[in-house]
Design a protein around this motif. Sequence first.
Motif, short mmCIF file in Angstrom:
data_model
loop_
_atom_site.label_atom_id
_atom_site.label_comp_id
_atom_site.label_asym_id
_atom_site.label_seq_id
_atom_site.Cartn_x
_atom_site.Cartn_y
_atom_site.Cartn_z
N VAL A 1 33.65 41.61 21.10
CA VAL A 1 32.64 40.75 21.71
C VAL A 1 33.13 40.29 23.08
N GLY A 2 32.27 40.38 24.09
CA GLY A 2 32.64 39.94 25.43
C GLY A 2 31.53 40.16 26.42
N ASP A 3 31.78 39.81 27.65
CA ASP A 3 30.82 40.06 28.71
C ASP A 3 31.16 41.43 29.31
N PHE A 4 30.59 42.46 28.73
CA PHE A 4 31.00 43.81 29.10
C PHE A 4 30.33 44.34 30.36
N SER A 5 29.66 43.44 31.10
CA SER A 5 29.26 43.81 32.46
C SER A 5 30.48 43.78 33.36
N ARG A 6 31.59 43.21 32.85
CA ARG A 6 32.84 43.12 33.61
C ARG A 6 33.86 44.11 33.04
N THR A 7 34.38 44.96 33.89
CA THR A 7 35.32 45.99 33.45
C THR A 7 36.56 45.37 32.80
N GLU A 8 36.99 44.22 33.33
CA GLU A 8 38.20 43.61 32.76
C GLU A 8 38.00 43.18 31.31
N ASP A 9 36.77 42.80 30.93
CA ASP A 9 36.51 42.44 29.54
C ASP A 9 36.58 43.66 28.63
N ILE A 10 36.13 44.80 29.13
CA ILE A 10 36.22 46.04 28.34
C ILE A 10 37.68 46.42 28.16
N GLU A 11 38.46 46.31 29.22
CA GLU A 11 39.89 46.63 29.13
C GLU A 11 40.59 45.70 28.13
N GLN A 12 40.26 44.42 28.18
CA GLN A 12 40.88 43.46 27.26
C GLN A 12 40.51 43.77 25.82
#
Length: 377
Positions: A258-269
């Motif tokens: 779960v995250g704000d996946f409009s941000r690449t850093e959230d996908i990486e995390q």
Amino acid sequence: MVLAITSLLSAEARAGNKEFLSIMVNRKEIAERTGVSMTVISHVLNNTPGARVKNETREKVLRVARELGYVTNALGKALIENKIHHVALAINCCDSDDDQTCKRIIAGVTAAAAEQDYHVLLCPLKSRMDDNLASDLAELVQSRRVDGLILNKEDVLTAEVAKLAAMELPLVLINNHFTLPIDQGHMLDSFCPDLFGGTRIATNLLISRGHRRIALFRSENGVFAKENHRGSDQRRESGYREALNAADIPIDRDLIAVGDFSRTEDIEQAAGILSQLPQPPTAVIAATDAIALKALHFLRRFQVKLAPDAVVGGGDLFFRRYLEQPFHSLVLPWERMGRMAFEQIKKNIDHNADSPGTMTVLPVTLADFSFKELPRI
């Protein structure tokens, strides 16, 4: 939010002053050539409902008008009909060029509008939660510079939509649905993709290939997530859970990222956290192809072996099929939803619809491209 919209009517025109219409080009010449009064000419050229004009007089006026090259003034016609033939499309535009969602919705709405001689005023919205959405659109709606409003924004609170609906302007939703408070009437017309059914199909595909550790990337946005149980990611998770339950596969909450996946850093995390599980995922489902591609990239970086055919995205990323190893994708009917949304709002405008709205759910298909016959880059 910037509304690049200019005033369409002067103060005199908005007041409905019929003398404003008499300035229209060539009407005086038509009167002189036909010997018909300006009032009758106005009725004929504006096709005024209920006006009593003899057929021979109507034909003579129209014939002379054609000979003089008369062109109906659209603004005058709008005043007579109490319509200006403009619809606003408030759309949650994508921040990246990867996602074609925004472009496809706009294409569907504008194509359908053009067929009905309507213009579309585009109102791009912020990609994240906008606490003042209703206020941003209020001026446009209240000034009646449009005949109706199509709203494509998922992360919006019920209270904001209720404010817009209270302005008594036709309102249709894309990718969302709301049941308004009882004193306001009813559910609004809305058009949504079947993300529940689509995600269930995607999960079943991965299960059929032997996967039991399937990760789901789903978004969550603060205030909106706490209130809204109807959002697209909630529907995706429901389809995911149903497929796992039907296959007697235990649901592991750790596999739902779960995250704000409009941000690449959230996908990486999220990929980093998944890679640290005692049993990392062997397959991935994501809301969009862009998220799926980034998730595949970062999971591999964290030494999680994941084959492309164990990944399912959504939205049909335009270059996905040209990858060396393309992955699967849910094809969402955005253009069709845009077209249907305009057709519905046109009905509401023409008939002053006050009946309970309906939510139309459109089927989602799984693009299962060949992994051998596609061009490579």
